[in-house]
Design a protein around this motif. Structure first.
Motif, PDB file in Angstrom:
ATOM      1  N   UNK A 124      45.468  44.793  36.621  1.00 12.77           N
ATOM      2  CA  UNK A 124      45.005  46.070  36.716  1.00 12.77           C
ATOM      3  C   UNK A 124      43.637  46.308  37.388  1.00 12.77           C
ATOM      4  N   UNK A 125      43.052  45.196  37.475  1.00 18.17           N
ATOM      5  CA  UNK A 125      41.609  45.338  38.110  1.00 18.17           C
ATOM      6  C   UNK A 125      41.695  45.701  39.496  1.00 18.17           C
ATOM      7  N   UNK A 126      42.775  45.255  40.325  1.00 22.74           N
ATOM      8  CA  UNK A 126      43.227  45.368  41.495  1.00 22.74           C
ATOM      9  C   UNK A 126      43.527  47.118  41.842  1.00 22.74           C
ATOM     10  N   UNK A 127      44.119  47.539  40.843  1.00 25.40           N
ATOM     11  CA  UNK A 127      44.621  48.995  40.908  1.00 25.40           C
ATOM     12  C   UNK A 127      43.548  49.851  40.323  1.00 25.40           C
ATOM     13  N   UNK A 128      42.621  49.477  39.555  1.00 25.51           N
ATOM     14  CA  UNK A 128      41.639  50.209  38.845  1.00 25.51           C
ATOM     15  C   UNK A 128      40.566  50.367  39.979  1.00 25.51           C
ATOM     16  N   UNK A 129      40.285  49.203  40.774  1.00 28.49           N
ATOM     17  CA  UNK A 129      39.445  48.980  41.821  1.00 28.49           C
ATOM     18  C   UNK A 129      39.374  50.455  42.942  1.00 28.49           C
ATOM     19  N   UNK A 130      40.766  50.315  43.211  1.00 25.50           N
ATOM     20  CA  UNK A 130      41.144  51.569  43.954  1.00 25.50           C
ATOM     21  C   UNK A 130      40.818  52.761  43.699  1.00 25.50           C
ATOM     22  N   UNK A 131      41.132  52.944  42.438  1.00 25.66           N
ATOM     23  CA  UNK A 131      40.887  54.312  41.690  1.00 25.66           C
ATOM     24  C   UNK A 131      39.365  54.436  41.087  1.00 25.66           C
ATOM     25  N   UNK A 132      38.786  53.543  41.169  1.00 26.08           N
ATOM     26  CA  UNK A 132      37.404  53.633  40.789  1.00 26.08           C
ATOM     27  C   UNK A 132      37.030  53.898  39.213  1.00 26.08           C
ATOM     28  N   UNK A 133      38.106  53.067  38.569  1.00 23.60           N
ATOM     29  CA  UNK A 133      38.114  53.173  37.097  1.00 23.60           C
ATOM     30  C   UNK A 133      37.571  51.944  36.650  1.00 23.60           C
ATOM     31  N   UNK A 134      36.585  52.088  35.882  1.00 24.26           N
ATOM     32  CA  UNK A 134      35.836  50.580  35.430  1.00 24.26           C
ATOM     33  C   UNK A 134      36.872  49.929  34.477  1.00 24.26           C
ATOM     34  N   UNK A 200      44.063  32.127  37.781  1.00 23.67           N
ATOM     35  CA  UNK A 200      43.866  33.393  38.296  1.00 23.67           C
ATOM     36  C   UNK A 200      43.199  34.506  37.551  1.00 23.67           C
ATOM     37  N   UNK A 201      43.554  34.632  36.087  1.00 24.62           N
ATOM     38  CA  UNK A 201      43.309  35.466  35.197  1.00 24.62           C
ATOM     39  C   UNK A 201      41.951  35.372  34.913  1.00 24.62           C
ATOM     40  N   UNK A 202      41.126  34.026  34.642  1.00 22.31           N
ATOM     41  CA  UNK A 202      39.766  34.027  34.307  1.00 22.31           C
ATOM     42  C   UNK A 202      38.716  34.091  35.431  1.00 22.31           C
ATOM     43  N   UNK A 203      39.372  33.928  36.783  1.00 20.16           N
ATOM     44  CA  UNK A 203      38.481  34.150  37.932  1.00 20.16           C
ATOM     45  C   UNK A 203      38.393  35.451  38.236  1.00 20.16           C
ATOM     46  N   UNK A 204      39.220  36.315  37.542  1.00 19.37           N
ATOM     47  CA  UNK A 204      38.709  37.813  37.726  1.00 19.37           C
ATOM     48  C   UNK A 204      38.130  38.549  36.473  1.00 19.37           C
ATOM     49  N   UNK A 205      37.667  37.609  35.728  1.00 21.81           N
ATOM     50  CA  UNK A 205      36.995  38.115  34.588  1.00 21.81           C
ATOM     51  C   UNK A 205      35.219  38.875  35.211  1.00 21.81           C
ATOM     52  N   UNK A 206      34.724  37.993  36.052  1.00 16.71           N
ATOM     53  CA  UNK A 206      33.417  38.554  36.624  1.00 16.71           C
ATOM     54  C   UNK A 206      33.680  40.137  37.108  1.00 16.71           C
ATOM     55  N   UNK A 207      34.950  40.550  37.489  1.00 17.47           N
ATOM     56  CA  UNK A 207      35.256  42.098  38.073  1.00 17.47           C
ATOM     57  C   UNK A 207      35.247  42.832  36.866  1.00 17.47           C
ATOM     58  N   UNK A 208      34.855  42.526  35.573  1.00 17.62           N
ATOM     59  CA  UNK A 208      34.976  43.423  34.229  1.00 17.62           C
ATOM     60  C   UNK A 208      33.645  44.232  34.223  1.00 17.62           C
ATOM     61  N   UNK A 240      27.821  36.963  34.829  1.00 24.71           N
ATOM     62  CA  UNK A 240      28.819  37.134  33.918  1.00 24.71           C
ATOM     63  C   UNK A 240      28.602  38.661  33.479  1.00 24.71           C
ATOM     64  N   UNK A 241      29.753  39.443  33.186  1.00 25.24           N
ATOM     65  CA  UNK A 241      29.688  40.581  32.815  1.00 25.24           C
ATOM     66  C   UNK A 241      28.632  40.841  31.518  1.00 25.24           C
ATOM     67  N   UNK A 242      28.301  41.952  30.975  1.00 24.83           N
ATOM     68  CA  UNK A 242      27.843  41.729  29.526  1.00 24.83           C
ATOM     69  C   UNK A 242      29.031  41.652  28.571  1.00 24.83           C
ATOM     70  N   UNK A 243      28.533  40.754  27.529  1.00 25.57           N
ATOM     71  CA  UNK A 243      29.550  40.348  26.388  1.00 25.57           C
ATOM     72  C   UNK A 243      29.252  41.423  25.371  1.00 25.57           C
ATOM     73  N   UNK A 244      30.191  41.952  24.842  1.00 24.50           N
ATOM     74  CA  UNK A 244      30.032  42.866  23.465  1.00 24.50           C
ATOM     75  C   UNK A 244      30.771  42.452  22.412  1.00 24.50           C
ATOM     76  N   UNK A 245      30.163  41.827  21.264  1.00 22.29           N
ATOM     77  CA  UNK A 245      30.599  41.473  20.123  1.00 22.29           C
ATOM     78  C   UNK A 245      31.168  42.775  19.275  1.00 22.29           C
ATOM     79  N   UNK A 246      32.580  43.046  19.088  1.00 21.18           N
ATOM     80  CA  UNK A 246      32.946  44.161  18.533  1.00 21.18           C
ATOM     81  C   UNK A 246      33.858  43.961  17.380  1.00 21.18           C
ATOM     82  N   UNK A 247      33.828  42.848  16.695  1.00 26.88           N
ATOM     83  CA  UNK A 247      34.820  42.719  15.576  1.00 26.88           C
ATOM     84  C   UNK A 247      33.960  42.754  14.255  1.00 26.88           C
TER      85      UNK A 247
END
Length: 481
Positions: A124-134, A200-208, A240-247
């Motif tokens: 979904x990162x790749x699709x949303x990058x094109x649509x400019x959706x965070x 591949x999945x964890x490589x994309x975490x920095x895109x978040x 690393x992107x900001x990490x938010x504890x939400x639980x």
């Protein structure tokens, strides 16, 4: 325009298939709608691989008005997945095929303010990058696994051999060393497609735009993992992107069917903290031999118990029910030692396939939980002040077990663990009797119960106004508005 007139931000969610990821994302969505005035489109993958229990969860009559479940167009994935695939590989291919219509769906929704996905939905990162959706990643495991996952691409570059062949533990920046025996399943064979998918999945975490983690500050203070992510130079330089504890985002209530009411009625007649609940989550299974030893150990302990029994998985992995949970129920008696049910009548209760876990863990008679240590089950146990016996089966559950036993100190691990033929771990009945007695009647069990009850109080506060998780979520919602 007054604050009351500000339009509700529109946020979309997209979990991968699997009840273990669906539940916390759905709970987060409900929390945003009910407490933070957010409008949610909850997108679900729609194909023949979808777990049967998914339907029960997303079509519940308890969903709030502004939470709208939207099924992605049906996708036939039969040509790209099969029953012999590891779960992670199978989930990855299901998501790849199902997301072919994601762009059109997001456009139809007038481009939500943000999309929240889980770790297996990173296409979904790749699709949303094109649509400019965070895109925000919702991490359904503790920060211990997040620290390893963010470090994994670097580890993959530096280590040539299999991780299981390393002579020592894995040194994770700013954190405690990770023992090789605790490595999560996908990292055990670097040649396997499952490892390549996870990398591949964890490589994309920095895109978040940010990473939401299903935990809370007081729980994380018991370990070093969050501090490492936030302060070590390695993670700062990723960046690393900001990490938010939400639980803790967990099921707070669970409908008890008429066929399961007998379980709570039985619990009503037991003494406080006297019953051990034994269950292995939505997909966990044991071998025939291990199930026999477990039942025998419970019988030898002379402790009250509720045992959830599934058909043994002698020829499948320990997660043999992952895609079938909720689809059917087995008669458990034929899988147990001869005469076990009769001999333990009044002391134990045998339940086929599935039990209402939240009502059982929240019942005052429940005093312990023998669990596979999936993070949802772990949080439900902590939120109800119930100490645990760890019995990890797959995924990151060994890491969770170590965290619970050695750092948070509300669980005990079986000590005598041998190997079955084929490499599967095996716990004998005598060891099971020992750990059950320890938790249910020993002094160590009482200490763990006190610590669990302290965390229960902090968990209850975290998601209430003024609580650490609640206030952090409020600040994020303001940024969306």
């Amino acid at each position: 325009m007054s604050a009351n007139q500000v339009p509700k931000p529109h946020i979309a969610f997209l979990p991968s298939p699997g009840v273990g990821h669906l539940i916390p994302l759905l709970e987060f969505a409900k929390h945003l709608v009910i407490h933070h005035k957010v409008y949610v489109s909850f997108l679900v993958i729609n194909n023949d691989e979808s777990p049967a229990m998914q339907h029960q969860l997303i079509h519940s009559s308890n969903l709030p008005t502004d939470l709208h479940v939207i099924a992605l167009p049906h996708t036939d994935v039969s040509s790209c997945v099969n029953d012999n695939m590891n779960i992670l590989t199978r989930l990855t291919y299901i998501c790849q095929e199902s997301f072919k219509q994601l762009r059109a769906t997001l456009v139809e929704l007038s481009l939500p303010k943000a999309l929240i996905i889980d770790i297996f939905a990173t296409d979904a990162f790749l699709i949303c990058e094109e649509l400019e959706i965070p895109v925000y990643s919702f991490f359904t495991s503790p920060t211990m696994l997040l620290a390893l996952s963010l470090y994994l691409p670097k580890l993959d570059e530096e280590v040539e051999c299999e991780y299981v062949d390393l002579p020592d533990s894995i040194k994770i920046p700013g954190c405690k060393p990770l023992e090789i025996d605790d490595l999560l399943g996908p990292l055990l064979n670097r040649k396997d497609e499952e490892y390549k998918c996870y990398l591949r999945h964890v490589n994309r975490l920095t895109m978040a735009a940010g990473i939401f983690v299903n935990t809370w500050v007081e729980l994380e203070l018991k370990s070093c993992w969050l501090n490492g992510i936030q302060n070590d130079l390695f993670y700062k330089n990723l960046p690393a992107p900001p990490v938010y504890l939400v639980g803790p985002l967990i099921k707070r209530d669970e409908t008890v069917s008429e066929s399961d009411e007998f379980i709570l009625s039985w619990l009503d007649n037991q003494a406080p903290n006297s019953v051990l609940f034994v269950a292995f989550g939505s997909g966990g299974t044991l071998t025939s031999e291990q199930l026999t030893e477990l039942a025998s150990g419970l019988e030898m302990s002379n402790q009250k118990f509720i045992l959830v029994v599934r058909k043994p998985s002698d020829h499948l992995s320990a997660c043999g029910m992952f895609f079938n949970v909720g689809r059917y129920r087995d008669d458990p008696i034929s899988y147990l030692p001869e005469g076990f049910v009769e001999r333990t009548a009044g002391v134990g209760l045998v339940v086929p396939s599935w039990a209402p876990q939240v009502p059982i863990l929240s019942h005052e008679s429940t005093g312990g939980f023998l669990s596979h240590c999936g993070w949802n089950s772990t949080l439900e146990s902590i939120a109800n002040g119930v100490p645990m016996i760890t019995w990890p089966l797959f995924a990151e559950q060994k890491m969770n077990a170590t965290l619970l036993a050695e750092e948070i100190a509300i669980a005990v691990k079986p000590i005598e663990v041998s190997r079955e033929e084929g490499g599967k771990e095996f716990v004998k009945r005598e060891e099971i009797e020992t750990v059950v007695r320890l938790v249910m009647e020993g002094e160590e069990g009482k200490v763990m119960r006190r610590k669990a009850n302290e965390l229960k109080e902090s968990a209850a506060k975290a998601l209430k106004p003024g609580g650490c998780s609640y206030d952090l979520i409020s600040s994020i919602v303001k940024s969306w508005k």
